[in-house]
Design a protein around this motif. Structure first.
Motif, short mmCIF file in Angstrom:
data_model
loop_
_atom_site.label_atom_id
_atom_site.label_comp_id
_atom_site.label_asym_id
_atom_site.label_seq_id
_atom_site.Cartn_x
_atom_site.Cartn_y
_atom_site.Cartn_z
N ASP A 90 52.62 -59.50 109.67
CA ASP A 90 53.48 -59.69 110.83
C ASP A 90 52.95 -59.02 112.09
O ASP A 90 53.60 -59.05 113.13
N GLY A 91 51.79 -58.38 112.00
CA GLY A 91 51.21 -57.71 113.15
C GLY A 91 51.61 -56.26 113.30
O GLY A 91 51.23 -55.61 114.27
N ASN A 92 52.39 -55.71 112.35
CA ASN A 92 52.74 -54.30 112.38
C ASN A 92 51.53 -53.45 112.03
O ASN A 92 50.82 -53.75 111.07
N ARG A 93 51.34 -52.38 112.80
CA ARG A 93 50.21 -51.49 112.54
C ARG A 93 50.59 -50.45 111.51
O ARG A 93 51.66 -49.86 111.56
N ILE A 94 49.69 -50.20 110.58
CA ILE A 94 49.85 -49.17 109.56
C ILE A 94 48.69 -48.19 109.74
O ILE A 94 47.53 -48.58 109.65
N SER A 95 49.02 -46.94 110.01
CA SER A 95 47.99 -45.92 110.19
C SER A 95 47.56 -45.38 108.84
O SER A 95 48.39 -44.98 108.04
N LEU A 96 46.27 -45.39 108.59
CA LEU A 96 45.71 -44.81 107.39
C LEU A 96 44.91 -43.59 107.81
O LEU A 96 44.06 -43.68 108.71
N ARG A 97 45.19 -42.45 107.18
CA ARG A 97 44.56 -41.20 107.62
C ARG A 97 44.12 -40.36 106.45
O ARG A 97 44.68 -40.41 105.37
N GLN A 98 43.11 -39.58 106.73
CA GLN A 98 42.65 -38.54 105.81
C GLN A 98 42.61 -37.26 106.63
O GLN A 98 41.93 -37.18 107.65
N GLN A 99 43.36 -36.26 106.20
CA GLN A 99 43.40 -35.01 106.94
C GLN A 99 42.08 -34.26 106.82
O GLN A 99 41.41 -34.32 105.79
N ARG A 100 41.76 -33.56 107.89
CA ARG A 100 40.57 -32.72 107.88
C ARG A 100 40.79 -31.57 106.91
O ARG A 100 41.85 -30.97 106.86
N ARG A 101 39.77 -31.28 106.17
CA ARG A 101 39.84 -30.13 105.27
C ARG A 101 39.28 -28.93 106.01
O ARG A 101 38.12 -28.90 106.38
N TRP A 102 40.13 -27.95 106.26
CA TRP A 102 39.76 -26.78 107.03
C TRP A 102 39.14 -25.75 106.12
O TRP A 102 39.50 -25.62 104.96
N ASN A 103 38.21 -24.99 106.67
CA ASN A 103 37.67 -23.86 105.94
C ASN A 103 37.75 -22.61 106.81
O ASN A 103 38.10 -22.69 107.97
N ARG A 104 37.45 -21.50 106.27
CA ARG A 104 37.61 -20.24 106.99
C ARG A 104 36.81 -20.21 108.29
O ARG A 104 37.21 -19.58 109.26
N ALA A 105 35.68 -20.87 108.34
CA ALA A 105 34.84 -20.87 109.55
C ALA A 105 35.52 -21.63 110.69
O ALA A 105 35.19 -21.41 111.84
N ASP A 106 36.48 -22.53 110.38
CA ASP A 106 37.17 -23.27 111.41
C ASP A 106 38.20 -22.44 112.15
O ASP A 106 38.69 -22.84 113.19
N GLY A 107 38.56 -21.29 111.62
CA GLY A 107 39.52 -20.43 112.28
C GLY A 107 40.87 -20.75 111.87
O GLY A 107 41.89 -20.61 112.20
#
Length: 135
Positions: free
Chosen positions: A118-135
C-alpha cells in the motif's frame, strides 16, 4: 532475523502537550528527546519495557498543507534486526521493495526503509553496538 518491535509512531500536533499526557497522565517515562533536521525525536515508553512510542509532530512548511515526503519521518512501524544487512538480502530476494539500494549507516546503527503493497514505509534498523571506547 528480526528480533524486536523497536518503536511505534503516534502523530501528535503538540509534542510538549503529548509528552505531559503520556508521562504525567499515563505514567510512561521519557526516553529520548533529541532535536534533529527533520524534527524533534521524542520517545516515551513503559519503564523497563523494550518498545518506545515516538511522539511525532511535523508542522506544515510555510503554512502550506502537510504533504507526505519520503524519508521525512519515521515509518509507522520500526522493526529491529540483529543483522540488518543479511536480512536485507533475504527480504530483497523475497520481493520486498526498499527506498534505497542498500542499508545506510547512521550514528545510531544501520537502517533502511521497506515499502508495503500500500506504499506504507516500514523502517528496518539494527542498533549500533557500543563499546567502552565509544564513551
Amino acid at each position: 532475523m528480526l528480533t524486536n518491535i523497536m518503536y511505534v509512531t503516534v502523530d501528535v500536533t503538540d509534542q510538549d502537550r503529548a509528552l505531559k499526557f503520556y508521562t504525567e497522565g499515563l505514567g510512561l517515562e521519557k526516553r529520548i528527546d533529541h532535536p534533529g533536521p527533520e524534527g524533534r525525536f521524542l520517545t516515551v515508553g513503559v519503564p523497563d519495557g523494550p518498545v518506545e512510542i515516538i511522539l511525532w509532530s511535523q508542522p506544515p512548511a510555510g503554512g502550506q498543507p502537510d504533504e507526505k515526503r519520503p524519508g521525512a519521518a519515521a515509518g509507522p512501524l520500526i522493526l529491529e534486526s540483529d543483522d540488518l544487512r543479511k536480512d536485507f538480502e533475504v527480504f530483497r530476494r523475497r520481493g520486498v521493495t526498499f527506498d534505497q539500494p542498500e542499508p545506510e549507516d547512521y550514528p545510531f546503527g544501520v537502517r533502511i526503509e521497506a515499502v508495503d503493497p500500500d506504499g506504507n514505509r516500514i523502517s528496518l534498523r539494527q542498533q549500533r553496538r557500543w563499546n567502552r571506547a565509544d564513551g
